[in-house]
Scaffold this active site. Structure first.
Site, PDB file in Angstrom:
ATOM      1  N   HIS A 155      40.635  34.183  35.886  1.00 22.14           N
ATOM      2  CA  HIS A 155      42.045  33.034  35.384  1.00 22.14           C
ATOM      3  C   HIS A 155      41.049  31.721  35.337  1.00 22.14           C
ATOM      4  O   HIS A 155      41.368  31.129  34.100  1.00 22.14           O
ATOM      5  CB  HIS A 155      42.762  32.940  36.735  1.00 22.14           C
ATOM      6  CG  HIS A 155      44.023  32.108  36.492  1.00 22.14           C
ATOM      7  ND1 HIS A 155      45.286  32.272  35.946  1.00 22.14           N
ATOM      8  CD2 HIS A 155      43.849  30.507  36.400  1.00 22.14           C
ATOM      9  CE1 HIS A 155      45.958  31.070  35.690  1.00 22.14           C
ATOM     10  NE2 HIS A 155      45.226  30.001  36.077  1.00 22.14           N
ATOM     11  N   GLU A 156      40.141  31.443  36.235  1.00 25.36           N
ATOM     12  CA  GLU A 156      39.668  30.169  35.896  1.00 25.36           C
ATOM     13  C   GLU A 156      38.837  30.137  34.494  1.00 25.36           C
ATOM     14  O   GLU A 156      38.766  29.034  33.745  1.00 25.36           O
ATOM     15  CB  GLU A 156      39.026  29.644  37.065  1.00 25.36           C
ATOM     16  CG  GLU A 156      39.866  29.366  38.283  1.00 25.36           C
ATOM     17  CD  GLU A 156      41.258  28.776  38.193  1.00 25.36           C
ATOM     18  OE1 GLU A 156      41.174  27.785  37.371  1.00 25.36           O
ATOM     19  OE2 GLU A 156      41.947  29.048  38.925  1.00 25.36           O
ATOM     20  N   GLU A 189      39.870  24.746  37.055  1.00 23.80           N
ATOM     21  CA  GLU A 189      39.105  25.112  35.926  1.00 23.80           C
ATOM     22  C   GLU A 189      38.358  24.204  35.266  1.00 23.80           C
ATOM     23  O   GLU A 189      38.162  24.073  33.989  1.00 23.80           O
ATOM     24  CB  GLU A 189      40.099  25.934  34.800  1.00 23.80           C
ATOM     25  CG  GLU A 189      41.107  24.838  34.171  1.00 23.80           C
ATOM     26  CD  GLU A 189      42.283  24.783  35.012  1.00 23.80           C
ATOM     27  OE1 GLU A 189      42.446  24.895  36.222  1.00 23.80           O
ATOM     28  OE2 GLU A 189      43.416  24.165  34.296  1.00 23.80           O
ATOM     29  N   ASN A 190      37.609  22.884  35.967  1.00 21.86           N
ATOM     30  CA  ASN A 190      36.936  21.954  35.440  1.00 21.86           C
ATOM     31  C   ASN A 190      36.271  22.460  34.394  1.00 21.86           C
ATOM     32  O   ASN A 190      35.349  23.495  34.647  1.00 21.86           O
ATOM     33  CB  ASN A 190      36.416  21.151  36.512  1.00 21.86           C
ATOM     34  CG  ASN A 190      37.187  21.193  37.477  1.00 21.86           C
ATOM     35  OD1 ASN A 190      38.091  20.244  37.506  1.00 21.86           O
ATOM     36  ND2 ASN A 190      36.648  21.599  39.006  1.00 21.86           N
ATOM     37  N   GLU A 196      49.338  27.603  31.738  1.00 19.93           N
ATOM     38  CA  GLU A 196      49.368  28.568  33.296  1.00 19.93           C
ATOM     39  C   GLU A 196      49.896  29.624  32.702  1.00 19.93           C
ATOM     40  O   GLU A 196      49.487  30.892  33.370  1.00 19.93           O
ATOM     41  CB  GLU A 196      49.735  27.618  34.182  1.00 19.93           C
ATOM     42  CG  GLU A 196      49.166  26.564  34.723  1.00 19.93           C
ATOM     43  CD  GLU A 196      47.627  26.856  34.949  1.00 19.93           C
ATOM     44  OE1 GLU A 196      47.420  27.906  35.240  1.00 19.93           O
ATOM     45  OE2 GLU A 196      46.951  25.918  35.100  1.00 19.93           O
ATOM     46  N   GLU A 252      43.496  17.534  38.605  1.00 19.49           N
ATOM     47  CA  GLU A 252      44.662  17.927  38.367  1.00 19.49           C
ATOM     48  C   GLU A 252      45.887  17.972  39.191  1.00 19.49           C
ATOM     49  O   GLU A 252      45.333  18.588  40.357  1.00 19.49           O
ATOM     50  CB  GLU A 252      44.651  19.354  37.736  1.00 19.49           C
ATOM     51  CG  GLU A 252      46.026  19.845  36.972  1.00 19.49           C
ATOM     52  CD  GLU A 252      45.730  21.077  36.212  1.00 19.49           C
ATOM     53  OE1 GLU A 252      44.884  22.051  36.385  1.00 19.49           O
ATOM     54  OE2 GLU A 252      46.703  21.480  35.866  1.00 19.49           O
ATOM     55  N   HIS A 292      40.630  29.967  31.414  1.00 21.30           N
ATOM     56  CA  HIS A 292      41.171  28.592  30.986  1.00 21.30           C
ATOM     57  C   HIS A 292      40.284  27.896  30.187  1.00 21.30           C
ATOM     58  O   HIS A 292      40.547  26.924  29.329  1.00 21.30           O
ATOM     59  CB  HIS A 292      41.280  27.735  32.301  1.00 21.30           C
ATOM     60  CG  HIS A 292      42.556  27.703  33.116  1.00 21.30           C
ATOM     61  ND1 HIS A 292      43.872  27.880  32.169  1.00 21.30           N
ATOM     62  CD2 HIS A 292      43.134  27.819  34.255  1.00 21.30           C
ATOM     63  CE1 HIS A 292      44.703  27.813  33.137  1.00 21.30           C
ATOM     64  NE2 HIS A 292      44.444  27.960  34.485  1.00 21.30           N
ATOM     65  N   GLY A 314      44.041  27.578  44.887  1.00 23.93           N
ATOM     66  CA  GLY A 314      43.079  28.541  44.896  1.00 23.93           C
ATOM     67  C   GLY A 314      41.840  28.070  44.092  1.00 23.93           C
ATOM     68  O   GLY A 314      40.610  28.268  44.683  1.00 23.93           O
ATOM     69  N   ALA A 315      41.871  27.627  42.851  1.00 18.30           N
ATOM     70  CA  ALA A 315      40.568  27.064  42.224  1.00 18.30           C
ATOM     71  C   ALA A 315      41.010  26.104  41.116  1.00 18.30           C
ATOM     72  O   ALA A 315      42.062  25.988  40.797  1.00 18.30           O
ATOM     73  CB  ALA A 315      39.894  28.276  41.840  1.00 18.30           C
TER      74      ALA A 315
HETATM   75  N1  B3K Z   1      44.987  24.539  36.980  1.00 17.78           N
HETATM   76  C1  B3K Z   1      44.831  24.650  38.605  1.00 17.78           C
HETATM   77  C2  B3K Z   1      45.879  24.135  39.404  1.00 17.78           C
HETATM   78  C3  B3K Z   1      45.919  22.769  39.735  1.00 17.78           C
HETATM   79  C4  B3K Z   1      46.806  22.425  40.722  1.00 17.78           C
HETATM   80  C5  B3K Z   1      46.971  20.897  40.850  1.00 17.78           C
HETATM   81  N2  B3K Z   1      48.094  20.317  41.764  1.00 17.78           N
HETATM   82  C6  B3K Z   1      44.461  25.941  38.925  1.00 17.78           C
HETATM   83  C7  B3K Z   1      44.818  27.094  37.862  1.00 17.78           C
HETATM   84  O1  B3K Z   1      46.044  27.427  37.670  1.00 17.78           O
HETATM   85  O2  B3K Z   1      43.977  27.581  37.295  1.00 17.78           O
HETATM   86 ZN    ZN Z   2      45.553  28.228  35.915  1.00 15.66          ZN
END
Ligand code: B3K
Ligand code: ZN
Length: 885
Positions: A303-304, A270-271, A326, A127, A307, A267-268
């Site tokens: 949070h992840e 969410e794959n 987000e 991402e 998602h 931070g992390a």
């Molecule tokens: N979705 C990712 C953030 C990706 C940032 C890319 N530059 C983490 C999050 O918001 O959960």
């Molecule tokens: Zn997020």
């Protein structure tokens, strides 16, 4: 690096994709000096886009194309066009299979986007647009496909091979290699793809879902960290349960994995089924992570995980809709953290952060709407506005519809859009349809940038027994020049009588009085609300719980603020009254400093905080929050022109006044809590966080006295405590004290104890980088030569450079411009190998309009120097050019 002039991309130009990808089959062959990626894409013409077969334009960057087969026919260079960002070819039927093989170099990928190596491990970050650095693809979130992924690598170095979904097969290969195949049955955009290969250990657990399915949970880390995963695992299980109970959302695959990596830009991530985390957002145990770090791990794990529904099952149509996932997911994780800990304290911390940092962003050159309508580089839009203000916007919908109505709306949203890529409008529509509500005007929050101001005035008519509040809203101009129409601003409020009791509220025209707290919606530029049956002049408590992200002003006297601090039934507003009082007092001190007068502080602030400190019935975390004066960054944000020196001097003076006058009370509370800390083994739970928070803020005040007994207590806390929360505070207190020998000794002991733990060393760097004592820049420069420091690791950059430029304002803004020069040099360097980190670190320079003309000139000169420094990444180019515009 870009090779063409960066282009602005507009939301209004959105078009659905010409082609779709139904199935993606990937095979990765990982080697030490290159990797090969074979992709088989099962594709078809998008029926929505009509008949005819336009050229197929695939995204791809930094890929070496080795072969391309269309419908099983090998193509030659004459059959396609290749640029450094696209591969274009001509299909001759509406459904076809495309096979490509590319060579890539994860081993030299320093941007940490796409496939790269963190230490000895292969990992990915896709991402927003990283997948195009892995293979040729339609790298946009509205192209959703199932994926099967086979990873082949040397068995000895990479015993663990992971990708999204469920594992379906694995086996040995040739030459000491092995393979594993994963299948993700849920259609997803490429930004959710992930792959990991490494020598990892894992902590395992299981979760039984609401329909009694068993899900395997695994947290993978490097072997030395296997003892630091329990807190994340507990947090994960709590998150899974909470999402079932609060939103009715159940996990969908048979396995959920988290992998911790040391080199990560944020931070992390969410794959699907395979979250990849910055190790700082996973690893936590008492000895090495503070309470704040424990809470951050809990929040990011949640949070992840959340998602999986708000982001993965229902994703974004295009990147302008980023806040769809987000903002909503931050709102969800805030609700979770509030439920797990103290809700009021969580709200206070979120609002303090929003007001300091998001409000500054909203008032600066990069200001943008929650749903931006243009960008150059999407990586620059993972902002506080998209995340935190986006969450506030969702929160206002929750306030307007009520908890039940909101849940109906979210149920409809998930049901209606499962498996789709949708827009913020679709989210709103579901909320409207489920509630029969009209959110047309409300939607301005998504398209109008800037922080609205809400000026409130009152009038009381004793004879008629009416009390009126008049609200005037306005919104400052932002760089996009979008016209600002009135917002819908939900204001939760109450009226206090002379005893501090809430008055039952009845608006003119209503049949009967209701509750003592209610939400009114301000929808016009100017609007008056009249309450009836009000016998005496009341005191309003406005914007309870911070019910809208606005700057509210009401002409409170200091005595009235003290009254609210004591009596308001809303905990958030009690804290906020204290903050407003502190701001008034601090601004007065700033004025005295600027006039060259001796500083004299309003003693009422001392009295107010004394009564807070002596109130044993208050939540100790609240006491700690109330004792924390507004930070220098917040005082900067609310100033027309920020006087760095005056703000620092005023705040330090006030801290010393409080410390001197409240010494007894602080000492008592410190000792009582320290005693409890000694007797209680570390527990990561709200009441323990609260006790340690009060203990630690008390200690930092006490040390301002430089008394020997305080030094002794600090050294004891440093030497004997069993947890990082107490130890790190003791270290920070020593670092900011005049006790040079003890400070040097503590820093050396700490570094020696923790030299093998990079996350703890990050704290060690931060504590020193943040110290406001003179000579800050020299200290930071010297620390850059420390063996534990490297610019290649984003956590180190944030710990040292970020802490210096973002938190050590008095040193960073040194009048000779040395701090600015230092930061610009670093940004130029970082731009060469990690554009995302370079662009993030740049933020403090973009705020130049806030400062006096001498500093403005110095900051601008550095921005201009960056702009002229050579080939800039689109990330840095966008931020610098917009800041100078
Ligand atoms: N979705 C990712 C953030 C990706 C940032 C890319 N530059 C983490 C999050 O918001 O959960
Ligand atoms: Zn997020």
């Amino acid at each position: 690096m870009r090779t063409e002039q960066p282009k602005m991309i507009y939301l209004k130009d959105y078009q659905a994709p010409d082609y779709l990808i139904d199935e993606t089959h990937l095979t990765f062959e990982l080697f030490e000096d290159h990797s090969l990626v074979h992709a088989q894409l099962v594709m078809r013409r998008n029926p929505e886009r009509g008949a005819g077969l336009p050229p197929l334009v695939l995204d791809g960057q930094q890929l070496e194309l080795l072969s391309v087969n269309l419908a099983d026919q090998a193509l030659t260079a004459a059959d396609y066009q290749l640029t450094d960002s696209h591969l274009t070819l001509q299909p001759d039927s509406a459904t076809f299979t495309l096979d490509t093989t590319v060579k890539i170099h994860p081993e030299t990928n320093t941007a940490l986007e796409g496939l790269y190596k963190s230490g000895s491990m292969f990992c990915t970050q896709c991402e927003a647009e990283g997948f195009r650095k892995i293979t040729y693809y339609l790298d946009r979130p509205d192209v959703m496909s199932t994926f099967t992924t086979t990873v082949i690598a040397e068995q000895h170095r990479y015993p663990i091979l992971l990708s999204n979904g469920n594992p379906i097969a694995s086996g040995p290969g040739e030459d000491g290699r092995h393979w594993a195949t994963w299948e993700d049955p849920f259609k997803k955009p490429a930004y959710l793809f992930a792959l990991v290969a490494g020598d990892l250990w894992c902590v395992e657990d299981t979760f039984i879902t609401m329909t009694e399915r068993t899900v395997a949970l695994r947290i993978y880390v490097e072997p030395e960290n296997i003892d630091k995963c329990q807190h994340a695992m507990t947090s994960l299980k709590k998150s899974m349960r909470w999402d079932e109970e609060t939103y009715g959302r159940e996990y969908d695959l048979d396995i959920f994995m988290i992998v911790a990596v040391n080199d990560f830009n944020m931070g992390a991530m969410e794959n699907k089924g395979l979250n990849i985390f910055n190790s700082s957002a996973v690893l936590a145990r008492a000895e090495t992570a503070t309470d704040a770090a424990h809470q951050r791990v809990e929040a990011i794990v949640a949070h992840e995980y959340f998602h999986n529904w708000s982001g993965n099952r229902v994703t974004c149509r295009d990147w302008f809709q980023l806040s769809l996932k987000e903002g909503f997911t931050v709102f969800r994780d805030s609700g979770f953290s509030a439920d797990m800990n103290s809700a009021t304290v969580k709200r206070i911390q979120d609002v303090a952060y929003l007001r300091t940092h998001q409000f500054a962003e909203d008032a600066g050159p990069m200001a943008h709407a929650v749903r931006p309508d243009s960008f150059i580089e999407i990586s620059n839009f993972y902002t506080l506005t998209v995340y935190e203000k986006g969450s506030e916007v969702v929160g206002m919908i929750h306030t307007l519809l009520g908890a039940e109505g909101f849940r109906k709306g979210s149920d409809l949203y998930f049901e209606r859009h499962d498996g789709q890529a949708v827009t913020c409008d679709d989210f709103i529509k579901a909320m409207e349809d489920a509630n029969g509500a009209d959110l047309t005007q409300f939607k301005r929050w998504y398209s109008q940038a800037g922080t609205p101001r809400l000026a409130v005035s009152e009038s009381f008519d004793a004879a008629a027994k009416t009390y009126s509040l008049t609200f005037r809203q306005s919104c400052p101009e932002t760089p996009d020049k979008v016209e600002k129409l009135p917002f819908v601003i939900p204001v939760e409020l109450g009226l206090l009588d002379a005893k501090g009791e809430g008055i039952a509220l009845r608006l003119a025209g209503e049949a009967a009085a209701g509750a003592t707290s209610r939400v009114i919606s301000v929808t016009e530029a100017e609007q008056t609300f009249t309450f009836v049956d009000i016998a005496e002049q009341p005191l309003p408590s406005l914007l309870r719980g911070f019910s809208a992200p606005v700057k509210l002003s009401f002409p409170y006297s200091r005595d009235q603020l003290m009254f609210l601090m004591q009596h308001d039934s809303d905990g958030f507003n009690r804290w906020d009254a204290g903050q407003q009082l502190s701001v008034q007092v601090l601004q007065e001190l700033v004025g005295q400093y600027q006039q060259g007068q001796a500083l004299h502080m309003d003693q009422r602030l001392i009295a107010a905080l004394r009564s807070v400190l002596s109130d044993e019935t208050l939540d100790q975390a609240m006491v700690a929050e109330m004792l924390s004066l507004p930070g220098e960054a917040y005082l900067t944000e609310i100033s027309e022109v920020a006087d760095v020196d005056a703000i620092h001097a005023a705040r330090e003076y006030a801290r010393k006044q409080l410390a001197d006058n409240l010494h007894e009370e602080l000492w008592l509370r410190y000792q009582a809590n320290r005693e409890l800390s000694k007797q209680t083994p570390y527990v990561a739970a709200a009441e323990h966080f609260a006790r340690r928070a009060l203990q630690n803020i008390a200690l930092s005040y006490l040390m301002l006295s430089a008394k020997p007994e305080v030094l002794a207590a600090t050294l004891d806390q440093f030497d004997t405590s069993d947890n990082m929360t107490e130890r790190l505070t003791a270290l920070a207190v020593l670092v900011n004290s005049p006790f040079e020998a003890e400070k040097a000794q503590a820093l050396a002991v700490f570094a020696d104890n923790f030299k093998d733990n990079p996350l703890v060393m990050d704290q060690w760097f931060s504590v020193q980088a943040g110290s406001p004592l003179p000579g800050g820049l020299e200290r930071v420069k010297a620390l850059m030569d420390h063996p534990a420091f490297t610019l290649k690791n984003p956590n180190k950059v944030r710990a040292l450079i970020g802490a210096f430029a973002g938190q050590n304002l008095i040193n960073f803004h040194a009048a000779d411009g040395s701090g600015y020069r230092f930061l610009a040099d670093l940004v130029i360097q970082l731009n060469g190998f990690n554009p995302q980190i370079a662009s993030r670190q740049l933020a403090p320079l973009t705020r130049w309009r806030k400062y006096d003309s001498a500093r403005q000139a110095l900051m601008k000169a550095e921005l201009e120097r960056i702009l002229a420094s050579g080939e800039l990444s689109s990330d840095v180019f966008e931020v610098v050019s917009k800041s100078l515009a």
